[in-house]
Each structure stands twice: as structure tokens, then as C-alpha cells.
Design an enzyme around this catalytic site. Structure first.
Site, PDB file in Angstrom:
ATOM      1  N   ASP A   1       0.829  -1.216   0.000  1.00 20.06           N
ATOM      2  CA  ASP A   1       0.000   0.000   0.000  1.00 20.06           C
ATOM      3  C   ASP A   1       0.863   1.267   0.000  1.00 20.06           C
ATOM      4  OD1 ASP A   1      -2.324   1.484   0.039  1.00 20.06           O
ATOM      5  OD2 ASP A   1      -2.550   1.372   2.222  1.00 20.06           O
TER       6      ASP A   1
ATOM      7  N   HIS B   1       2.408   3.010  -8.943  1.00 19.42           N
ATOM      8  CA  HIS B   1       2.190   1.569  -9.151  1.00 19.42           C
ATOM      9  C   HIS B   1       3.385   0.952  -9.878  1.00 19.42           C
ATOM     10  CE1 HIS B   1      -1.742   2.060  -7.556  1.00 19.42           C
ATOM     11  NE2 HIS B   1      -2.280   2.653  -8.609  1.00 19.42           N
TER      12      HIS B   1
ATOM     13  N   LEU C   1      10.602 -20.901  -3.526  1.00 21.64           N
ATOM     14  CA  LEU C   1       9.629 -19.985  -2.936  1.00 21.64           C
ATOM     15  C   LEU C   1       8.252 -20.115  -3.593  1.00 21.64           C
ATOM     16  CD1 LEU C   1       9.187 -17.328  -1.151  1.00 21.64           C
ATOM     17  CD2 LEU C   1       9.598 -16.087  -3.285  1.00 21.64           C
TER      18      LEU C   1
END
Ligand code: IPE
Ligand code: IPE
Ligand code: MG
Length: 246
Positions: free
Chosen positions: A26, A43, A137
Site C-alpha cells: 500500500d 504503481h 519460494l
């Protein structure tokens, strides 16, 4: 109960590394506004931090990384911002795929994928398929993800099985419920990181984060470098996790 941590007396220290880290990415818009840039520049910068974090988690041997990229509530944003984000996700899944394969990452998307634009769904499917046999991962990208939507979907699936006579209501317990979630088979997040100074979950991993350690920082997501991540890990390692015990 130790969740991979270290038991000292009755207390559990968090241990050196969380197995599962979840991040609410955020603050992109505020980062851009601070620089007099359009929101989409934030972004774009945020995507760079996400890539760096994926690499860092792989190198550190963290098992699971979940990144909150778009919530079921984010459709309420202006149409241009939503469509920019959808194109950004699609372009980045496409351009990162070879690096994900090379780095042994298992790429997955969690959320109501079926409501995403068709071309993005196709990219998600390709990415998931191409990395499904990797062993490193596990990277969950939460796209059109909402914790409440996830719980409702899980309840519906169980209700359908009960109605079909395949399941008795008494057989529904916590493990069976958890097995209906997008994160089935994965450990719960040990550490939830929220940058940008907000102090809320915003509908993220409501079930899974029940006992997660929270790390809230005023840094905006595009400023959340690997050094910031190391600070979060250091804070985590000094926490005492009790899971309700003394
Ligand atoms: C997070 O940054 C990215 C998404 C929710 C898609 P924001 O866009 O929410 O940035 P702020 O909160 O407005 O600064
Ligand atoms: C949470 O951020 C969702 C993502 C980061 C994808 P928001 O910016 O949507 O959260 P609120 O609206 O401030 O709670
Ligand atoms: Mg925000």
C-alpha cells in the site's frame, strides 16, 4: 504449536525467519503524489519493489510470500486506474515468467481469478502452469482477493458437499475449513507487513492471519526496499509468540 519457532519455557520466540510473509503493498498513490507524479507512476515503482522482494525471499529461504496487489474492493477506483493496474499485472507476469522459472519460484494467484479480464486470466494460467513443478519460494499474488469473499466461497463449497450427502456438518473442523481456502496446504502467515502508515488489514487473509505478527511501518510501498524488509525480519525475530498459552 512452535510453528518452526524456538520454545523457551512455555514461550515461543518467533525464530530466525518467518516461513510465510504476507505484504499489503500500500501507498503507491501517495508516493506518486509526493513527487507530483500521476498515481500510475507509483504503481510502476511499486512493481520494482515487489520484484526485489521476491528475489530477496528466495535467497533467504523463506517458504511462502503473499503479495496483496488488488482487493475485491479496489474495483471501486476510477476505471482508468483499474484498467492500468490490470494491464500492469498482465505485462509483468508475462515479462517475469522466465525469471520466475529460473529462480525456482512457484507462481500462484489467489483471489476470484474468474472475474479478471480474460487476457490476464490467460497469463495467470500460463504462469501457474509453467512454474507448478518448481520447488523453491511459493509466491502468491493476491488479485481480486478479499478475505470475506474467500470465506464465503469456502462455506459454499462445504455446504454443497453437505447437501450432496458427502459430508456431515459435524465433520467440518478448522483443518477441513482451511483446506477450502486459496492457501490450502501452505503454512499460515507468520508475519504480515503493512507499509504506508495505515493500521488495518483491509480484508487481507482474515482467517490465515489469526496469529500473524503484524509489522506496520509509515514507509510507502515504493520506498519499501530490501533494507526495510530486513528491519521487519529483525523485529519479527525478537517477538514472543504465545498462541494463547502462557
Ligand atoms: C496500493 O497503493 C496499490 C493498490 C491498492 C492497487 P494505493 O494505490 O492504495 O496507494 P495509496 O494508498 O492511494 O497511497
Ligand atoms: C489494500 O490497500 C489493498 C492492496 C494493497 C491491494 P487499499 O489502499 O485498497 O486499502 P484501504 O482502502 O486504504 O483500506
Ligand atoms: Mg491504499
Amino acid at each position: 504449536m512452535a510453528e518452526g519457532g524456538e520454545v523457551r519455557g512455555n514461550q515461543v520466540t518467533a525464530g530466525r525467519l518467518p516461513r510465510h510473509v504476507a505484504v499489503i503493498m500500500d501507498g503507491n498513490g501517495r508516493w506518486a503524489a509526493q513527487r507530483g507524479l500521476p498515481r500510475h507512476a507509483g504503481h510502476q515503482e511499486g512493481v520494482k519493489r515487489a520484484k526485489e522482494l521476491v528475489r530477496a525471499c528466495g535467497e533467504k529461504g523463506i517458504q511462502v510470500l503473499t503479495l496483496f496487489a488488488f482487493s475485491t474492493e479496489n474495483w471501486r477506483r476510477p476505471r482508468e486506474e483499474v484498467s492500468f493496474l490490470m494491464r500492469l499485472f498482465e505485462a509483468n507476469i508475462r515479462s517475469e515468467l522466465s525469471a520466475l522459472i529460473e529462480n525456482n519460484v512457484v507462481f500462484r494467484v489467489i483471489g476470484r481469478v474468474e472475474e479478471l479480464p480474460a487476457s490476464l486470466q490467460e497469463e495467470v494460467r500460463r504462469g501457474e502452469e509453467a512454474t507448478a513443478r518448481n520447488t523453491g519460494l511459493v509466491l502468491n499474488v493476491a488479485l481480486n482477493y478479499g478475505g470475506r469473499a474467500e470465506l464465503v466461497d469456502a462455506a459454499r463449497r462445504l455446504a454443497t458437499r453437505v447437501q450432496a450427502g458427502e459430508l456431515q456438518p459435524e465433520q467440518i473442523d478448522e483443518p477441513l475449513f482451511a483446506a477450502q481456502l486459496y492457501t490450502a496446504g501452505l503454512p499460515d502467515p507468520d508475519l504480515v507487513i503493512r507499509p504506508s502508515g495505515e493500521q488495518r488489514l483491509s480484508n487481507f487473509l482474515l482467517w490465515q492471519a489469526a496469529y500473524a505478527e503484524l509489522y506496520l511501518t509509515p514507509a510507502l510501498w515504493p520506498d519499501f526496499t530490501v533494507e526495510e524488509f530486513d528491519r521487519a525480519l529483525a523485529a519479527y525475530s525478537s517477538r514472543k509468540r504465545r498462541f494463547g498459552a502462557l
